[in-house]
Design a protein around this motif. Structure first.
Motif, PDB file in Angstrom:
ATOM      1  N   LYS A 284       0.814  -1.216   0.000  1.00 19.56           N
ATOM      2  CA  LYS A 284       0.000   0.000   0.000  1.00 19.56           C
ATOM      3  C   LYS A 284       0.853   1.274   0.000  1.00 19.56           C
ATOM      4  CE  LYS A 284      -3.768   2.247   2.433  1.00 19.56           C
ATOM      5  NZ  LYS A 284      -4.682   2.220   3.560  1.00 19.56           N
ATOM      6  N   LYS A 285       1.787   1.372   0.933  1.00 21.49           N
ATOM      7  CA  LYS A 285       2.529   2.618   1.117  1.00 21.49           C
ATOM      8  C   LYS A 285       3.728   2.775   0.172  1.00 21.49           C
ATOM      9  CE  LYS A 285       1.338   3.658   5.866  1.00 21.49           C
ATOM     10  NZ  LYS A 285       1.856   4.056   7.158  1.00 21.49           N
ATOM     11  N   THR A 286       4.469   1.708  -0.038  1.00 22.25           N
ATOM     12  CA  THR A 286       5.689   1.808  -0.848  1.00 22.25           C
ATOM     13  C   THR A 286       5.387   1.556  -2.312  1.00 22.25           C
ATOM     14  OG1 THR A 286       6.988   1.118   1.069  1.00 22.25           O
ATOM     15  CG2 THR A 286       8.068   1.001  -1.083  1.00 22.25           C
ATOM     16  N   TYR A 287       4.840   0.378  -2.615  1.00 20.57           N
ATOM     17  CA  TYR A 287       4.535   0.049  -4.008  1.00 20.57           C
ATOM     18  C   TYR A 287       3.354   0.854  -4.550  1.00 20.57           C
ATOM     19  CZ  TYR A 287       7.817  -3.831  -3.779  1.00 20.57           C
ATOM     20  OH  TYR A 287       8.948  -4.591  -3.657  1.00 20.57           O
ATOM     21  N   GLY A 288       2.619   1.515  -3.688  1.00 19.37           N
ATOM     22  CA  GLY A 288       1.520   2.368  -4.115  1.00 19.37           C
ATOM     23  C   GLY A 288       1.918   3.819  -4.327  1.00 19.37           C
ATOM     24  N   ASN A 289       3.173   4.168  -4.014  1.00 15.51           N
ATOM     25  CA  ASN A 289       3.660   5.539  -4.145  1.00 15.51           C
ATOM     26  C   ASN A 289       3.913   5.863  -5.624  1.00 15.51           C
ATOM     27  OD1 ASN A 289       5.901   7.599  -4.385  1.00 15.51           O
ATOM     28  ND2 ASN A 289       5.478   7.739  -2.197  1.00 15.51           N
ATOM     29  N   PRO A 290       3.346   6.952  -6.157  1.00 13.23           N
ATOM     30  CA  PRO A 290       3.498   7.289  -7.579  1.00 13.23           C
ATOM     31  C   PRO A 290       4.955   7.444  -8.034  1.00 13.23           C
ATOM     32  CG  PRO A 290       1.805   8.665  -6.570  1.00 13.23           C
ATOM     33  CD  PRO A 290       2.460   7.902  -5.467  1.00 13.23           C
ATOM     34  N   VAL A 291       5.820   7.975  -7.187  1.00 10.23           N
ATOM     35  CA  VAL A 291       7.232   8.131  -7.539  1.00 10.23           C
ATOM     36  C   VAL A 291       7.872   6.752  -7.724  1.00 10.23           C
ATOM     37  CG1 VAL A 291       9.476   9.001  -6.734  1.00 10.23           C
ATOM     38  CG2 VAL A 291       7.413  10.352  -6.354  1.00 10.23           C
ATOM     39  N   ILE A 292       7.553   5.836  -6.831  1.00  7.04           N
ATOM     40  CA  ILE A 292       8.075   4.466  -6.912  1.00  7.04           C
ATOM     41  C   ILE A 292       7.523   3.776  -8.158  1.00  7.04           C
ATOM     42  CG2 ILE A 292       8.098   2.196  -5.784  1.00  7.04           C
ATOM     43  CD1 ILE A 292       9.760   4.348  -4.276  1.00  7.04           C
ATOM     44  N   ILE A 293       6.232   3.899  -8.366  1.00  5.90           N
ATOM     45  CA  ILE A 293       5.581   3.262  -9.520  1.00  5.90           C
ATOM     46  C   ILE A 293       6.249   3.709 -10.822  1.00  5.90           C
ATOM     47  CG2 ILE A 293       3.438   3.151 -10.866  1.00  5.90           C
ATOM     48  CD1 ILE A 293       1.956   3.401  -8.114  1.00  5.90           C
ATOM     49  N   ASP A 294       6.431   5.010 -10.992  1.00  2.00           N
ATOM     50  CA  ASP A 294       7.051   5.541 -12.213  1.00  2.00           C
ATOM     51  C   ASP A 294       8.456   4.978 -12.416  1.00  2.00           C
ATOM     52  OD1 ASP A 294       4.837   7.050 -12.903  1.00  2.00           O
ATOM     53  OD2 ASP A 294       5.640   8.914 -12.074  1.00  2.00           O
ATOM     54  N   TYR A 295       9.266   5.010 -11.361  1.00  2.32           N
ATOM     55  CA  TYR A 295      10.653   4.553 -11.499  1.00  2.32           C
ATOM     56  C   TYR A 295      10.720   3.057 -11.805  1.00  2.32           C
ATOM     57  CZ  TYR A 295      15.661   4.295 -11.042  1.00  2.32           C
ATOM     58  OH  TYR A 295      16.989   4.107 -11.326  1.00  2.32           O
ATOM     59  N   LEU A 296       9.940   2.270 -11.085  1.00  2.00           N
ATOM     60  CA  LEU A 296       9.968   0.819 -11.308  1.00  2.00           C
ATOM     61  C   LEU A 296       9.506   0.464 -12.714  1.00  2.00           C
ATOM     62  CD1 LEU A 296       8.684  -0.686  -7.933  1.00  2.00           C
ATOM     63  CD2 LEU A 296      11.037  -0.542  -8.771  1.00  2.00           C
ATOM     64  N   ASN A 297       8.404   1.032 -13.152  1.00  2.00           N
ATOM     65  CA  ASN A 297       7.876   0.698 -14.474  1.00  2.00           C
ATOM     66  C   ASN A 297       8.832   1.093 -15.603  1.00  2.00           C
ATOM     67  OD1 ASN A 297       5.536  -0.523 -13.507  1.00  2.00           O
ATOM     68  ND2 ASN A 297       4.301   1.324 -13.736  1.00  2.00           N
ATOM     69  N   LYS A 298       9.623   2.117 -15.401  1.00  2.00           N
ATOM     70  CA  LYS A 298      10.560   2.563 -16.436  1.00  2.00           C
ATOM     71  C   LYS A 298      11.877   1.794 -16.416  1.00  2.00           C
ATOM     72  CE  LYS A 298       8.850   7.270 -16.577  1.00  2.00           C
ATOM     73  NZ  LYS A 298       9.005   8.591 -15.981  1.00  2.00           N
TER      74      LYS A 298
ATOM     75  N   ALA B 159       8.833   4.257   1.500  1.00  2.00           N
ATOM     76  CA  ALA B 159       8.945   4.705   0.114  1.00  2.00           C
ATOM     77  C   ALA B 159      10.263   5.434  -0.176  1.00  2.00           C
ATOM     78  CB  ALA B 159       7.758   5.586  -0.261  1.00  2.00           C
ATOM     79  N   GLN B 160      10.661   6.386   0.676  1.00  2.00           N
ATOM     80  CA  GLN B 160      11.884   7.140   0.386  1.00  2.00           C
ATOM     81  C   GLN B 160      13.123   6.252   0.484  1.00  2.00           C
ATOM     82  OE1 GLN B 160      12.551  10.791   2.526  1.00  2.00           O
ATOM     83  NE2 GLN B 160      14.282  11.318   1.257  1.00  2.00           N
ATOM     84  N   GLU B 161      13.183   5.414   1.493  1.00  2.00           N
ATOM     85  CA  GLU B 161      14.308   4.487   1.632  1.00  2.00           C
ATOM     86  C   GLU B 161      14.352   3.532   0.435  1.00  2.00           C
ATOM     87  OE1 GLU B 161      16.000   1.283   4.922  1.00  2.00           O
ATOM     88  OE2 GLU B 161      13.866   1.813   4.948  1.00  2.00           O
ATOM     89  N   PHE B 162      13.188   3.033   0.029  1.00  2.00           N
ATOM     90  CA  PHE B 162      13.103   2.132  -1.113  1.00  2.00           C
ATOM     91  C   PHE B 162      13.555   2.849  -2.384  1.00  2.00           C
ATOM     92  CE2 PHE B 162      10.576  -0.255  -4.351  1.00  2.00           C
ATOM     93  CZ  PHE B 162      11.155  -1.497  -4.150  1.00  2.00           C
ATOM     94  N   HIS B 163      13.161   4.110  -2.538  1.00  2.00           N
ATOM     95  CA  HIS B 163      13.572   4.887  -3.709  1.00  2.00           C
ATOM     96  C   HIS B 163      15.092   5.041  -3.750  1.00  2.00           C
ATOM     97  CE1 HIS B 163      13.950   8.386  -6.434  1.00  2.00           C
ATOM     98  NE2 HIS B 163      12.961   7.776  -7.052  1.00  2.00           N
ATOM     99  N   GLN B 164      15.700   5.266  -2.608  1.00  2.00           N
ATOM    100  CA  GLN B 164      17.167   5.356  -2.560  1.00  2.00           C
ATOM    101  C   GLN B 164      17.794   4.059  -3.055  1.00  2.00           C
ATOM    102  OE1 GLN B 164      17.655   6.289   1.601  1.00  2.00           O
ATOM    103  NE2 GLN B 164      17.689   8.488   1.227  1.00  2.00           N
ATOM    104  N   ILE B 165      17.240   2.936  -2.629  1.00  2.00           N
ATOM    105  CA  ILE B 165      17.797   1.638  -3.010  1.00  2.00           C
ATOM    106  C   ILE B 165      17.579   1.351  -4.492  1.00  2.00           C
ATOM    107  CG2 ILE B 165      17.608  -0.862  -2.654  1.00  2.00           C
ATOM    108  CD1 ILE B 165      16.870  -0.153   0.318  1.00  2.00           C
ATOM    109  N   ILE B 166      16.367   1.592  -4.984  1.00  2.00           N
ATOM    110  CA  ILE B 166      16.103   1.266  -6.396  1.00  2.00           C
ATOM    111  C   ILE B 166      16.859   2.182  -7.357  1.00  2.00           C
ATOM    112  CG2 ILE B 166      13.907   0.106  -5.944  1.00  2.00           C
ATOM    113  CD1 ILE B 166      12.426   2.609  -6.900  1.00  2.00           C
ATOM    114  N   THR B 167      17.104   3.425  -6.966  1.00  2.00           N
ATOM    115  CA  THR B 167      17.892   4.303  -7.836  1.00  2.00           C
ATOM    116  C   THR B 167      19.380   3.966  -7.730  1.00  2.00           C
ATOM    117  OG1 THR B 167      17.941   6.054  -6.134  1.00  2.00           O
ATOM    118  CG2 THR B 167      16.221   6.192  -7.835  1.00  2.00           C
ATOM    119  N   PHE B 168      19.811   3.524  -6.558  1.00  2.00           N
ATOM    120  CA  PHE B 168      21.198   3.089  -6.360  1.00  2.00           C
ATOM    121  C   PHE B 168      21.498   1.899  -7.264  1.00  2.00           C
ATOM    122  CE2 PHE B 168      24.163   0.378  -3.743  1.00  2.00           C
ATOM    123  CZ  PHE B 168      25.277   1.200  -3.813  1.00  2.00           C
ATOM    124  N   ILE B 169      20.609   0.921  -7.273  1.00  2.00           N
ATOM    125  CA  ILE B 169      20.815  -0.278  -8.089  1.00  2.00           C
ATOM    126  C   ILE B 169      20.406  -0.024  -9.535  1.00  2.00           C
ATOM    127  CG2 ILE B 169      20.044  -2.667  -8.438  1.00  2.00           C
ATOM    128  CD1 ILE B 169      20.022  -2.904  -5.341  1.00  2.00           C
ATOM    129  N   GLY B 170      19.286   0.645  -9.738  1.00  2.00           N
ATOM    130  CA  GLY B 170      18.791   0.906 -11.092  1.00  2.00           C
ATOM    131  C   GLY B 170      19.744   1.742 -11.931  1.00  2.00           C
TER     132      GLY B 170
END
Length: 182
Positions: free
Chosen positions: A65-79, A145-156
């Protein structure tokens, strides 16, 4: 008579307004199966994220709900990633690249989950695979969400090949994403 006519006009306007198609669709992650991620990687290489969860896991539901539902996360993951949701306790066989993974009753988990989690059956766990479907790293636990975004951009962004995560968070991430709001 004027009141009745006014009421009819009001009802017609309300009906027409409500009958209009909803153009504001909510953003969602494009979840695919593990096999589909493998197949897509063979054709168009991209990193894969696997959300390993169980139906009974409360923190898994909060992260959905909170992390995977965040629009910033959704955009980055889908791209940038292929994104898989894997039920660790699935009793269905899972085939990936011609290899079949079955349910292990002793561990109460599918062999695919056991391998991806390197035997550490903790939920939720986010598993990162490179574009060749090789393990980068599993990260156990709930991630905001913010911590997850740091990780996905670090790896992505392949920053994991250039600098330690702590350095990335302190320098690169703060510089690039300083105006991002969660």
């Amino acid at each position: 008579m004027l009141k009745i006519l006014s009421m009819l006009v009001f009802l017609m306007v309300a009906f027409v307004t409500n009958a209009q198609p909803n153009t504001g669709t909510k953003k969602q992650i494009e979840w695919i199966s593990l096999q589909e991620a493998y197949n897509r990687t063979q054709k168009e290489p991209r990193k894969t994220i696997i959300d390993v969860y169980t139906d009974w896991c409360g923190w898994c539901k909060v992260m959905d709900k909170k992390t995977y539902g965040n629009p910033v996360i959704i955009d980055y993951l889908n791209k940038n990633f292929y994104v898989v949701k894997l039920d660790a306790e699935s009793r269905n066989d899972i085939s990936v690249g011609g290899i079949k993974y079955s349910f292990d009753a002793q561990k109460n988990a599918n062999q695919a989950a056991i391998i991806l989690l390197q035997g550490n059956l903790s939920y939720p766990t986010t598993v990162f695979l490179d574009s060749d479907f090789n393990m980068i790293q599993p990260i156990p636990g709930y991630l905001e969400a913010q911590e997850f975004h740091q990780i996905i951009t670090f790896i992505g962004g392949d920053n994991h090949k250039k600098e330690p995560f702590t350095q990335y968070k302190e320098n690169t991430y703060k510089e690039v994403f300083r105006d991002l709001k969660f």
